[in-house]
Design a protein around this motif. Structure first.
Motif, PDB file in Angstrom:
ATOM      1  N   ASN A   1      82.742  64.769 -11.128  1.00 22.81           N
ATOM      2  CA  ASN A   1      83.980  65.197 -10.474  1.00 22.81           C
ATOM      3  C   ASN A   1      84.700  64.026  -9.811  1.00 22.81           C
ATOM      4  OD1 ASN A   1      83.740  67.858 -11.245  1.00 22.81           O
ATOM      5  ND2 ASN A   1      82.762  68.519  -9.348  1.00 22.81           N
TER       6      ASN A   1
ATOM      7  N   ILE B   1      80.338  65.281  -3.684  1.00 23.35           N
ATOM      8  CA  ILE B   1      80.657  65.868  -4.982  1.00 23.35           C
ATOM      9  C   ILE B   1      79.921  65.075  -6.059  1.00 23.35           C
ATOM     10  CG2 ILE B   1      82.914  66.704  -4.251  1.00 23.35           C
ATOM     11  CD1 ILE B   1      84.176  64.376  -5.763  1.00 23.35           C
ATOM     12  N   SER B   2      79.803  65.662  -7.224  1.00 20.14           N
ATOM     13  CA  SER B   2      79.092  65.008  -8.318  1.00 20.14           C
ATOM     14  C   SER B   2      79.856  63.774  -8.786  1.00 20.14           C
ATOM     15  CB  SER B   2      78.915  65.980  -9.481  1.00 20.14           C
ATOM     16  OG  SER B   2      80.165  66.312 -10.060  1.00 20.14           O
TER      17      SER B   2
ATOM     18  N   TYR C   1      80.991  73.562  -5.235  1.00 16.10           N
ATOM     19  CA  TYR C   1      80.278  72.843  -6.292  1.00 16.10           C
ATOM     20  C   TYR C   1      79.407  73.757  -7.160  1.00 16.10           C
ATOM     21  CZ  TYR C   1      75.988  73.173  -3.519  1.00 16.10           C
ATOM     22  OH  TYR C   1      74.898  73.642  -2.823  1.00 16.10           O
TER      23      TYR C   1
ATOM     24  N   TYR D   1      86.135  70.737  -3.978  1.00 19.30           N
ATOM     25  CA  TYR D   1      85.026  70.739  -4.933  1.00 19.30           C
ATOM     26  C   TYR D   1      83.681  70.564  -4.243  1.00 19.30           C
ATOM     27  CZ  TYR D   1      87.443  71.323  -9.276  1.00 19.30           C
ATOM     28  OH  TYR D   1      88.136  71.884 -10.305  1.00 19.30           O
TER      29      TYR D   1
ATOM     30  N   LYS E   1      84.452  73.237 -12.766  1.00 19.41           N
ATOM     31  CA  LYS E   1      84.320  71.926 -13.399  1.00 19.41           C
ATOM     32  C   LYS E   1      85.124  71.880 -14.691  1.00 19.41           C
ATOM     33  CE  LYS E   1      80.547  71.054 -15.602  1.00 19.41           C
ATOM     34  NZ  LYS E   1      79.115  70.773 -15.888  1.00 19.41           N
ATOM     35  N   TYR E   2      85.009  72.948 -15.482  1.00 11.29           N
ATOM     36  CA  TYR E   2      85.738  72.987 -16.754  1.00 11.29           C
ATOM     37  C   TYR E   2      87.238  73.160 -16.517  1.00 11.29           C
ATOM     38  CZ  TYR E   2      81.015  73.602 -18.490  1.00 11.29           C
ATOM     39  OH  TYR E   2      79.681  73.425 -18.764  1.00 11.29           O
TER      40      TYR E   2
ATOM     41  N   LEU F   1      88.818  71.915 -13.951  1.00  5.68           N
ATOM     42  CA  LEU F   1      89.282  70.592 -13.537  1.00  5.68           C
ATOM     43  C   LEU F   1      89.494  69.705 -14.759  1.00  5.68           C
ATOM     44  CD1 LEU F   1      89.911  68.562 -11.273  1.00  5.68           C
ATOM     45  CD2 LEU F   1      87.485  67.960 -11.250  1.00  5.68           C
TER      46      LEU F   1
ATOM     47  N   SER G   1      80.457  76.716 -11.577  1.00  9.13           N
ATOM     48  CA  SER G   1      80.516  75.807 -12.715  1.00  9.13           C
ATOM     49  C   SER G   1      81.842  75.883 -13.465  1.00  9.13           C
ATOM     50  CB  SER G   1      79.375  76.106 -13.683  1.00  9.13           C
ATOM     51  OG  SER G   1      79.442  77.451 -14.136  1.00  9.13           O
TER      52      SER G   1
END
Length: 393
Positions: free
Chosen positions: A85, A81-82, A318, A314, A324-325, A327, A321
């Motif tokens: 995150n 994951i990024s 991934y 995630y 992400k927001y 989360l 997008s």
């Protein structure tokens, strides 16, 4: 901390290792007091209160830091994951769950969560698994919070999986469980000997005595007799106690179970079997919410496992997008709720010019209804869980 009195002696009402962990910062603080009073004179009462609060919160706070370190290392090394995150999940765990709320003072749940997650971490990342050390950690968790012994069955389930899938020979299976069981069995024997010495019966636990003493005074009983559907609702979704209400981002852990199992079957079986057992056993307990505080403290030890499962969710999604927001939004809500709860205090006290009281807990599923019955200013039960109902003149 609840205590029981037998004769002229007082005992911790829970697993005895808690008394040891609390004694360390307490006596260290007495040393500080000794030198302070001899060098500078008496200590202001407010300063003394601050010192005591810091000292008693130290074991739980250190345990929380340990959980965050291991959690970040596990996810960073095993889940793709990024970094954003990863940092968000770490932040959410540290400030947006009951791990934070119960680290501001001494509570055994955060410490036992550290022991259990440490054992999980070693079993999950080590190619040469140190079963004796894992057993020691599990034994320490048991000496801190008795129900964590269920982790033994999670280990057994995961090891049976390795045996059935032919990833482990029968001789290795027996040997590993033998080394794991030695410290766990030792911990159990310590508790039985403790009970025999102090209470005259190896199977008479201090908490049972506490329940009997409370029942005699308050005419209340505690037992594993509750409807589990009602209990699970209380643990996970009720407005006063629900895990997914005060930390809504943890819901991603449910959606990540499938990906978790696909990517790492052994760790997933270990984590999810323990989570299911803890949730189920406390769903039967008719005090499953854990007294009159915000959130269900009994299920704190499963939170790190839900975070790991969320990371796998995630990893799979991934490319979406909007998640992400979402989360970010849910972690923001979780942090706001949790930090507010810890800041305002767990039990009762004063806030601004109002006295605040916890809602009626009987039953906790009707928490919202109590707001329509009480007089005075109201605050959302999903956010703060208390009523401002009396102005101080």
């Amino acid at each position: 901390v609840d205590v029981i009195k037998l004769g002229n002696n007082y005992f911790s009402a829970y697993a005895p290792f808690n008394a040891v962990l609390m004694a360390i910062p307490y006596f260290a603080l007495q040393i500080i007091y000794y030198f302070w009073t001899h060098l500078f004179g008496g200590i202001n009462g407010d300063i003394s209160l601050i010192f005591e609060s810091l000292a008693f919160s130290l074991p739980s706070s250190l345990a929380l830091v340990g959980i965050l370190i291991l959690l970040k290392k596990y996810i960073g090394n095993n889940v793709k994951i990024s970094s954003l995150n990863l940092n968000l999940l770490t932040l959410g765990t540290g400030l947006g769950t009951l791990l934070f709320s119960y680290s501001v003072s001494y509570f055994n749940h955060v410490i036992s969560a550290f022991f259990i997650f440490s054992a999980f971490y070693i079993l999950s990342i080590s190619h040469n698994k140190k079963y004796l050390f894992v057993g020691i950690l599990t034994g320490l968790a048991f000496l801190t919070e008795f129900p964590t012994v269920l982790f033994c069955f999670a280990v057994l389930a995961a090891e049976i999986f390795l045996l059935i899938s032919r990833k482990k020979k029968l001789s290795e299976f027996i040997s590993d469980l033998f080394w794991f069981s030695i410290p766990v069995a030792t911990s159990v024997l310590i508790i039985l000997a403790y009970n025999q010495y102090h209470f005259g019966d190896p199977f008479l636990f201090a908490e049972s005595i506490l329940r009997e003493q409370k029942a005699a005074k308050e005419a209340t009983t505690h037992s594993f007799s509750q409807n589990p559907i009602y209990g699970l609702y209380g643990e996970l979704f009720s407005p006063l106690k629900g895990l997914f209400i005060y930390s809504p981002f943890l819901i991603f852990g449910v959606f990540g179970i499938k990906s978790f199992l696909k990517r790492n079957q052994y760790s997933a079986i270990l984590a999810m079997s323990y989570t299911v057992m803890i949730l189920f056993i406390y769903s039967l307990w008719n005090d499953c919410f854990g007294a009159s505080v915000y959130g269900s403290r009994y299920i704190i030890t499963v939170i790190p496992f839900l975070i790991v499962s969320s990371a796998y969710f995630y990893e799979k999604n991934y490319q979406i997008s909007v998640l992400k927001y979402l989360l970010i939004l849910l972690i923001t809500v979780s942090v706001f709720t949790t930090v507010s709860n810890a800041w305002l205090g767990i039990a009762r006290g004063k806030f601004g010019e109002c006295e605040r009281y916890l809602n009626s807990m009987n039953p906790y599923t009707s928490a919202i209804e109590s707001f329509t019955d009480e007089d005075g200013p109201k605050i959302s039960p999903i956010i703060f869980q208390y009523v401002l109902d009396k102005q101080i003149k």
